[in-house]
Enzyme design. Sequence first.
Site, PDB file in Angstrom:
ATOM      1  N   ARG A 197     -83.490 -40.993  26.446  1.00 24.91           N
ATOM      2  CA  ARG A 197     -83.738 -39.452  26.831  1.00 24.91           C
ATOM      3  C   ARG A 197     -84.848 -38.973  27.427  1.00 24.91           C
ATOM      4  O   ARG A 197     -84.915 -37.782  28.296  1.00 24.91           O
ATOM      5  CB  ARG A 197     -83.834 -38.883  25.591  1.00 24.91           C
ATOM      6  CG  ARG A 197     -82.054 -39.719  24.479  1.00 24.91           C
ATOM      7  CD  ARG A 197     -82.568 -39.729  23.063  1.00 24.91           C
ATOM      8  NE  ARG A 197     -82.495 -37.665  22.168  1.00 24.91           N
ATOM      9  CZ  ARG A 197     -83.144 -38.165  21.574  1.00 24.91           C
ATOM     10  NH1 ARG A 197     -83.341 -38.422  20.183  1.00 24.91           N
ATOM     11  NH2 ARG A 197     -83.153 -36.599  20.838  1.00 24.91           N
ATOM     12  N   ARG A 229     -81.219 -40.744  13.290  1.00 22.91           N
ATOM     13  CA  ARG A 229     -79.634 -40.153  14.151  1.00 22.91           C
ATOM     14  C   ARG A 229     -79.371 -41.808  14.626  1.00 22.91           C
ATOM     15  O   ARG A 229     -80.758 -42.395  15.300  1.00 22.91           O
ATOM     16  CB  ARG A 229     -79.941 -39.075  15.087  1.00 22.91           C
ATOM     17  CG  ARG A 229     -80.082 -38.023  14.774  1.00 22.91           C
ATOM     18  CD  ARG A 229     -80.679 -36.198  15.074  1.00 22.91           C
ATOM     19  NE  ARG A 229     -80.434 -36.788  16.619  1.00 22.91           N
ATOM     20  CZ  ARG A 229     -80.938 -35.698  17.649  1.00 22.91           C
ATOM     21  NH1 ARG A 229     -81.151 -34.301  16.387  1.00 22.91           N
ATOM     22  NH2 ARG A 229     -80.713 -35.528  18.345  1.00 22.91           N
ATOM     23  N   ARG A 240     -80.166 -27.780  30.232  1.00 23.92           N
ATOM     24  CA  ARG A 240     -81.028 -29.012  31.046  1.00 23.92           C
ATOM     25  C   ARG A 240     -81.191 -29.405  31.777  1.00 23.92           C
ATOM     26  O   ARG A 240     -81.778 -30.315  32.224  1.00 23.92           O
ATOM     27  CB  ARG A 240     -80.457 -30.077  29.361  1.00 23.92           C
ATOM     28  CG  ARG A 240     -81.534 -30.287  27.740  1.00 23.92           C
ATOM     29  CD  ARG A 240     -80.276 -31.364  28.076  1.00 23.92           C
ATOM     30  NE  ARG A 240     -81.156 -32.064  26.586  1.00 23.92           N
ATOM     31  CZ  ARG A 240     -81.122 -31.599  25.257  1.00 23.92           C
ATOM     32  NH1 ARG A 240     -80.462 -30.954  24.630  1.00 23.92           N
ATOM     33  NH2 ARG A 240     -81.887 -32.977  24.677  1.00 23.92           N
ATOM     34  N   ARG A 269     -88.440 -40.380  12.752  1.00 24.76           N
ATOM     35  CA  ARG A 269     -87.949 -39.213  12.237  1.00 24.76           C
ATOM     36  C   ARG A 269     -86.626 -39.429  11.072  1.00 24.76           C
ATOM     37  O   ARG A 269     -85.820 -40.182  11.901  1.00 24.76           O
ATOM     38  CB  ARG A 269     -87.153 -38.383  13.449  1.00 24.76           C
ATOM     39  CG  ARG A 269     -86.396 -37.198  13.964  1.00 24.76           C
ATOM     40  CD  ARG A 269     -86.185 -36.031  14.293  1.00 24.76           C
ATOM     41  NE  ARG A 269     -85.115 -36.284  15.389  1.00 24.76           N
ATOM     42  CZ  ARG A 269     -85.599 -35.882  16.700  1.00 24.76           C
ATOM     43  NH1 ARG A 269     -85.644 -34.403  16.482  1.00 24.76           N
ATOM     44  NH2 ARG A 269     -84.578 -36.165  17.374  1.00 24.76           N
TER      45      ARG A 269
END
Length: 209
Positions: A166, A155, A88, A122
């Site tokens: 993010r 989450r 990343r 999600r």
Amino acid sequence: MKLIFLGPPGAGKGTLAKIVSEEYNIPQISTGDLFRSAVKEGTELGIKAKRIMEKGELVPDSLTVELVKERLARPDAATGYILDGFPRTIPQADSLAEFERLDSVINFTLDDGIVIQRLSGRRICRSCGAIYHIINLPASREGICDRCQGELYTRDDDQIESIKNRLEVYKKQTEPLIKYYREKGKLKNIDASTDPEKMMAEIKAIIDR
Ligand code: AMP
């Protein structure tokens, strides 16, 4: 076949990695999953990673590279794997290049608006890890997994503030890897706005080429 799945959060890397892993019999190695297990088990690494992850920031490169190195040394990863969520950062990619030779980097391309819509909806099963979406892939009974009847949860890092962070972290630290791997002749783009079947067909064409 040694593959990297690159792309913003919510692009479907995990979902597709699971399918490719089963079809080609190579392990899916998700650093996010490895960190989440460490947090759950309360290991030293997990304690260090927990707060960083909740904020949507990146765990330091040294810890992350060590974790991946250990995982790749296991026999099941000898002939191939899918790295999902690693590297990343450029330093992570440089470290990986010191001990591994990759075949392809599959870059999942997706607009920010869709990333936010996907991640905020999600839901994940606490027991079996199955992934749902409140609009795109709802469970038959709200909050309950179709497969194992486990409880579905959001989450911590799929909360809206964390999602935005993010995405910012992705653009600043991870997106430069697109150019990095393009220049090495490894990069293959796929359109991540379509459904998993179409994405799988594109990935298969790349692997089987
Ligand atoms: P993911 O499930 O891939 O979205 O990862 C969840 C979180 O784990 C990230 O937001 C980071 O905090 C951490 N993480 C996962 N992979 C890496 C990585 N390669 N480098 C640093 N942190 C990572």
